[in-house]
Motif scaffolding. Structure first.
Motif, PDB file in Angstrom:
ATOM      1  N   ASP A 115       0.630  -1.292   0.050  1.00  0.00           N
ATOM      2  CA  ASP A 115      -0.219   0.109   0.128  1.00  0.00           C
ATOM      3  C   ASP A 115       1.001   1.290  -0.072  1.00  0.00           C
ATOM      4  O   ASP A 115       2.242   0.928  -0.146  1.00  0.00           O
ATOM      5  N   GLU A 116       0.368   2.461   0.072  1.00  0.00           N
ATOM      6  CA  GLU A 116       1.179   3.903   0.044  1.00  0.00           C
ATOM      7  C   GLU A 116       2.068   3.915   1.094  1.00  0.00           C
ATOM      8  O   GLU A 116       2.871   4.277   0.920  1.00  0.00           O
ATOM      9  N   LYS A 117       1.637   3.343   2.234  1.00  0.00           N
ATOM     10  CA  LYS A 117       2.620   3.384   3.564  1.00  0.00           C
ATOM     11  C   LYS A 117       4.032   2.570   3.316  1.00  0.00           C
ATOM     12  O   LYS A 117       5.059   3.142   3.503  1.00  0.00           O
ATOM     13  N   ILE A 118       3.742   1.511   2.824  1.00  0.00           N
ATOM     14  CA  ILE A 118       5.020   0.676   2.358  1.00  0.00           C
ATOM     15  C   ILE A 118       5.830   1.243   1.565  1.00  0.00           C
ATOM     16  O   ILE A 118       7.022   1.549   1.610  1.00  0.00           O
ATOM     17  N   PHE A 119       5.207   2.122   0.482  1.00  0.00           N
ATOM     18  CA  PHE A 119       6.199   2.819  -0.572  1.00  0.00           C
ATOM     19  C   PHE A 119       6.682   3.929   0.099  1.00  0.00           C
ATOM     20  O   PHE A 119       7.968   4.311  -0.252  1.00  0.00           O
ATOM     21  N   ASP A 120       5.783   4.797   1.035  1.00  0.00           N
ATOM     22  CA  ASP A 120       6.473   5.784   1.533  1.00  0.00           C
ATOM     23  C   ASP A 120       7.855   5.447   2.500  1.00  0.00           C
ATOM     24  O   ASP A 120       8.864   6.005   2.348  1.00  0.00           O
ATOM     25  N   LEU A 121       7.731   4.359   3.254  1.00  0.00           N
ATOM     26  CA  LEU A 121       8.635   3.954   4.268  1.00  0.00           C
ATOM     27  C   LEU A 121       9.981   3.301   3.236  1.00  0.00           C
ATOM     28  O   LEU A 121      11.157   3.517   3.565  1.00  0.00           O
ATOM     29  N   LEU A 122       9.605   2.761   2.168  1.00  0.00           N
ATOM     30  CA  LEU A 122      10.911   2.111   1.448  1.00  0.00           C
ATOM     31  C   LEU A 122      11.574   3.204   0.775  1.00  0.00           C
ATOM     32  O   LEU A 122      12.572   3.294   0.543  1.00  0.00           O
ATOM     33  N   GLU A 123      10.685   4.205   0.320  1.00  0.00           N
ATOM     34  CA  GLU A 123      11.622   5.589  -0.226  1.00  0.00           C
ATOM     35  C   GLU A 123      12.353   6.437   0.875  1.00  0.00           C
ATOM     36  O   GLU A 123      13.362   6.461   0.345  1.00  0.00           O
ATOM     37  N   ASN A 124      11.910   6.204   2.009  1.00  0.00           N
ATOM     38  CA  ASN A 124      12.648   7.001   3.158  1.00  0.00           C
ATOM     39  C   ASN A 124      13.786   6.201   3.251  1.00  0.00           C
ATOM     40  O   ASN A 124      14.858   6.747   3.783  1.00  0.00           O
ATOM     41  N   VAL A 125      13.719   4.892   3.388  1.00  0.00           N
ATOM     42  CA  VAL A 125      14.969   4.084   3.981  1.00  0.00           C
ATOM     43  C   VAL A 125      16.060   4.123   2.860  1.00  0.00           C
ATOM     44  O   VAL A 125      17.107   4.202   3.191  1.00  0.00           O
ATOM     45  N   MET A 126      15.506   4.135   1.413  1.00  0.00           N
ATOM     46  CA  MET A 126      16.306   4.323   0.471  1.00  0.00           C
ATOM     47  C   MET A 126      17.184   5.528   0.493  1.00  0.00           C
ATOM     48  O   MET A 126      18.434   5.538   0.354  1.00  0.00           O
ATOM     49  N   LYS A 127      16.589   6.496   0.790  1.00  0.00           N
ATOM     50  CA  LYS A 127      16.888   8.017   0.907  1.00  0.00           C
ATOM     51  C   LYS A 127      17.994   7.734   2.166  1.00  0.00           C
ATOM     52  O   LYS A 127      19.125   8.495   2.162  1.00  0.00           O
ATOM     53  N   HIS A 128      17.937   7.419   3.308  1.00  0.00           N
ATOM     54  CA  HIS A 128      18.612   7.246   4.377  1.00  0.00           C
ATOM     55  C   HIS A 128      19.856   6.303   4.047  1.00  0.00           C
ATOM     56  O   HIS A 128      21.163   6.931   4.437  1.00  0.00           O
ATOM     57  N   ILE A 129      19.971   5.198   3.595  1.00  0.00           N
ATOM     58  CA  ILE A 129      21.006   4.498   3.081  1.00  0.00           C
ATOM     59  C   ILE A 129      21.966   5.194   2.036  1.00  0.00           C
ATOM     60  O   ILE A 129      23.254   5.039   2.321  1.00  0.00           O
ATOM     61  N   SER A 130      21.294   6.102   1.194  1.00  0.00           N
ATOM     62  CA  SER A 130      21.937   6.522   0.012  1.00  0.00           C
ATOM     63  C   SER A 130      22.866   7.962   0.760  1.00  0.00           C
ATOM     64  O   SER A 130      23.566   8.617   0.053  1.00  0.00           O
ATOM     65  N   LYS A 131      22.638   8.408   1.880  1.00  0.00           N
ATOM     66  CA  LYS A 131      23.277   9.601   2.546  1.00  0.00           C
ATOM     67  C   LYS A 131      24.791   9.302   2.662  1.00  0.00           C
ATOM     68  O   LYS A 131      25.298   8.192   2.975  1.00  0.00           O
ATOM     69  N   GLU A 132      25.568  10.403   2.534  1.00  0.00           N
ATOM     70  CA  GLU A 132      27.005  10.034   2.731  1.00  0.00           C
ATOM     71  C   GLU A 132      27.511   9.742   3.929  1.00  0.00           C
ATOM     72  O   GLU A 132      28.312   8.760   4.183  1.00  0.00           O
ATOM     73  N   ASP A 133      26.760  10.306   4.971  1.00  0.00           N
ATOM     74  CA  ASP A 133      27.111  10.159   6.264  1.00  0.00           C
ATOM     75  C   ASP A 133      26.510   8.863   7.061  1.00  0.00           C
ATOM     76  O   ASP A 133      26.548   8.830   8.348  1.00  0.00           O
ATOM     77  N   THR A 134      25.722   8.084   6.529  1.00  0.00           N
ATOM     78  CA  THR A 134      25.233   7.136   7.362  1.00  0.00           C
ATOM     79  C   THR A 134      25.798   5.945   7.485  1.00  0.00           C
ATOM     80  O   THR A 134      26.926   5.824   6.544  1.00  0.00           O
ATOM     81  N   PRO A 135      25.771   5.285   8.237  1.00  0.00           N
ATOM     82  CA  PRO A 135      26.432   3.929   8.923  1.00  0.00           C
ATOM     83  C   PRO A 135      26.192   2.823   8.004  1.00  0.00           C
ATOM     84  O   PRO A 135      26.562   1.677   8.238  1.00  0.00           O
ATOM     85  N   HIS A 136      24.884   3.189   7.373  1.00  0.00           N
ATOM     86  CA  HIS A 136      24.215   1.804   6.635  1.00  0.00           C
ATOM     87  C   HIS A 136      24.740   1.479   5.270  1.00  0.00           C
ATOM     88  O   HIS A 136      24.920   2.703   4.829  1.00  0.00           O
ATOM     89  N   LYS A 137      24.911   0.309   4.903  1.00  0.00           N
ATOM     90  CA  LYS A 137      25.362  -0.033   3.417  1.00  0.00           C
ATOM     91  C   LYS A 137      24.674  -0.693   2.836  1.00  0.00           C
ATOM     92  O   LYS A 137      25.040  -1.087   1.551  1.00  0.00           O
ATOM     93  N   ALA A 138      23.623  -1.558   3.221  1.00  0.00           N
ATOM     94  CA  ALA A 138      22.771  -2.463   2.411  1.00  0.00           C
ATOM     95  C   ALA A 138      21.292  -2.580   3.205  1.00  0.00           C
ATOM     96  O   ALA A 138      21.027  -2.309   4.386  1.00  0.00           O
ATOM     97  N   MET A 139      20.565  -3.241   2.118  1.00  0.00           N
ATOM     98  CA  MET A 139      19.083  -3.587   2.894  1.00  0.00           C
ATOM     99  C   MET A 139      18.799  -4.835   2.430  1.00  0.00           C
ATOM    100  O   MET A 139      18.906  -5.397   1.484  1.00  0.00           O
ATOM    101  N   VAL A 140      17.905  -5.454   3.494  1.00  0.00           N
ATOM    102  CA  VAL A 140      17.438  -6.926   3.317  1.00  0.00           C
ATOM    103  C   VAL A 140      15.903  -6.767   3.553  1.00  0.00           C
ATOM    104  O   VAL A 140      15.455  -5.955   4.524  1.00  0.00           O
ATOM    105  N   ILE A 141      15.119  -7.256   2.585  1.00  0.00           N
ATOM    106  CA  ILE A 141      13.742  -7.280   2.756  1.00  0.00           C
ATOM    107  C   ILE A 141      13.231  -8.708   3.347  1.00  0.00           C
ATOM    108  O   ILE A 141      13.413  -9.634   2.447  1.00  0.00           O
ATOM    109  N   TYR A 142      12.400  -8.705   4.275  1.00  0.00           N
ATOM    110  CA  TYR A 142      12.351  -9.846   5.111  1.00  0.00           C
ATOM    111  C   TYR A 142      11.242  -9.713   5.908  1.00  0.00           C
ATOM    112  O   TYR A 142      11.077  -8.446   6.544  1.00  0.00           O
TER     113      TYR A 142
END
Length: 426
Positions: A115-142
């Motif tokens: 639903d829309e909420k899932i797309f919202d959060l997917l976009e938010n987490v992708m933006k977060h991981i793409s930031k230069e100063d983030t400690p995160h480097k990969a995502m698992v969908i599970y």
């Protein structure tokens, strides 16, 4: 654990007693004149399982509590939740930090439908991981539910169509395509770890992932024709590309045999090879009965992994994501896709017409198949000599999907599926 696995129970016997209350259960046994087991007497007013300081304990036969320990290679989201809060969360999904710079995206909607909420959060987490100063480097969908995802939320779609919210429906389809495309071409690896059912949109999210680490029991497929539509979030495009990759790989393999076996020369991609195969797979709504069969159908690549033990699935997926993150390079958008055009569509339409005459396809199957053939053949202006882009195919998917959604017989199929759980043969 043995009882749960052997009898497909959601709770084992001691979990069931905890749900009832061990003291209450002991009293009931006494009332019935039955012997109360020593272990039940020992636990008294306590429970067989308890959580203390974020750690799960079990009540042993020695009358003491012991920590529940996991074997090496077992990683459970349920354990992580005992001591952690989600990094992000909304009503349909959560994001968890599972360590070593990897985030886990968990769908929590009914049947894990999109639903829309899932797309919202997917976009938010992708933006977060793409930031230069983030400690995160990969995502698992599970997720640890019974099923990975049953696809799009049909109930919401039907409601929107019935009150003529066409712009909102179009926006939902566009959004799904946009989010999955961002995920496919993100600058970090995305590994999906499905088990149980992964149907429709649940299958398409796997097709758009960099890699899949699947549980052996996987029911995966593009089943949209059963509700009178076609895959609209990149499923048609991705299956075409997969089958063209297979054809090209076979060609290169054949070339190596030419000198040894004198094999005849063939082009790496034929006008109808991949098109015909994708048409058959999607048009007949093939669903795998295992991860291994999903590989043979083409839903999974040969490079995708299979995990036999469900408890080890998240660990294996995380390990795969970390390996990919070491020297990850995002894929490039394809701009060299060649498809046959109207002549190819005619060939597919004729095949379905014969099935209809023989009673193997219904009247509306012919209509839905024609829209699918329009996409897979590249549309009215396609020509084998003119390359197409991935965006061209996505545009075709959207237009044909929306055209079918305006058909009354598609709505009949959706309503029937929601009411009975079975496809309508109209």
């Amino acid at each position: 654990e043995a009882m749960k696995l052997g009898y497909n129970w959601k709770q084992g016997p001691f979990e069931m007693i905890d749900a009832l209350g061990p003291a209450w259960f002991a009293d009931k046994l006494k009332e019935e004149g039955l012997a109360v087991p020593e272990l039940l007497t020992k636990v008294g007013d306590g429970t067989f399982y308890k959580i203390e300081d974020g750690q799960q304990y079990y009540f042993g036969t020695d009358g003491k509590y012991h920590k529940v320990t996991r074997p090496e290679g077992v990683l459970l989201l349920s354990d992580i939740k005992l001591t952690a809060e989600p990094l992000m969360k909304n009503g349909s999904a959560s994001v968890w930090d599972i360590g070593d710079g990897v985030l886990c995206f968990e769908k929590t909607s009914k049947m894990n439908t999109f639903d829309e909420k899932i797309f919202d959060l997917l976009e938010n987490v992708m933006k977060h991981i793409s930031k230069e100063d983030t400690p995160h480097k990969a995502m698992v969908i599970y997720n640890e539910a019974s099923h990975f995802s049953a696809g799009a939320n049909l109930g919401l779609a039907l409601f929107a169509v019935n009150i003529a919210m066409w712009p909102q429906v179009q926006e939902f389809i566009d959004r799904g395509q946009a989010v999955f495309t961002k995920m496919k071409f993100a600058d970090f690896p995305v590994v999906s770890a499905p088990s149980g059912m992964a149907l429709g949109g649940g299958c398409e999210v796997l097709l758009n992932s960099d890699a899949v680490q699947a549980h052996a029991e996987l029911y995966m497929g593009l089943v949209e024709v059963g509700v009178g539509v076609i895959p609209g979030w990149g499923g048609c495009k991705e299956m075409l590309l997969r089958y063209q990759e297979q054809e090209e790989a076979k060609f290169k393999s054949d070339l190596k045999k030419v000198d040894k076996e004198g094999m005849w020369f063939s082009p790496d991609k034929t006008p109808m090879g991949a098109v015909r195969k994708a048409f058959e797979t999607i048009g007949t709504a093939q669903v795998s009965t295992s991860a291994q069969e999903a590989q043979s159908i083409g839903y999974l690549r040969d490079t995708d992994g299979i995990t036999m033990n469900r408890d080890r699935l998240l660990y294996d997926a995380k390990k795969r994501a970390l390996e990919m993150a070491k020297d990850y390079k995002a894929p490039e958008k394809r701009e060299d896709i060649r498809l046959p055009g109207p002549s190819g569509k005619m060939a597919l339409d004729m095949a379905v017409s014969d099935f209809h005459k023989n009673g193997k396809a219904t009247a509306y199957d012919v209509v839905v198949s024609s829209h699918l053939a329009e996409v897979l053949s590249g549309g009215k202006n396609a020509d084998w000599t003119q390359p197409m882009t991935e965006d061209d195919l996505l545009k075709l998917e959207r237009s044909q999907f929306m055209d079918l959604l305006h058909q009354d017989r598609t709505l009949d199929r959706i309503e029937h599926m929601l009411d009975t759980g079975k496809p309508l043969r109209n």
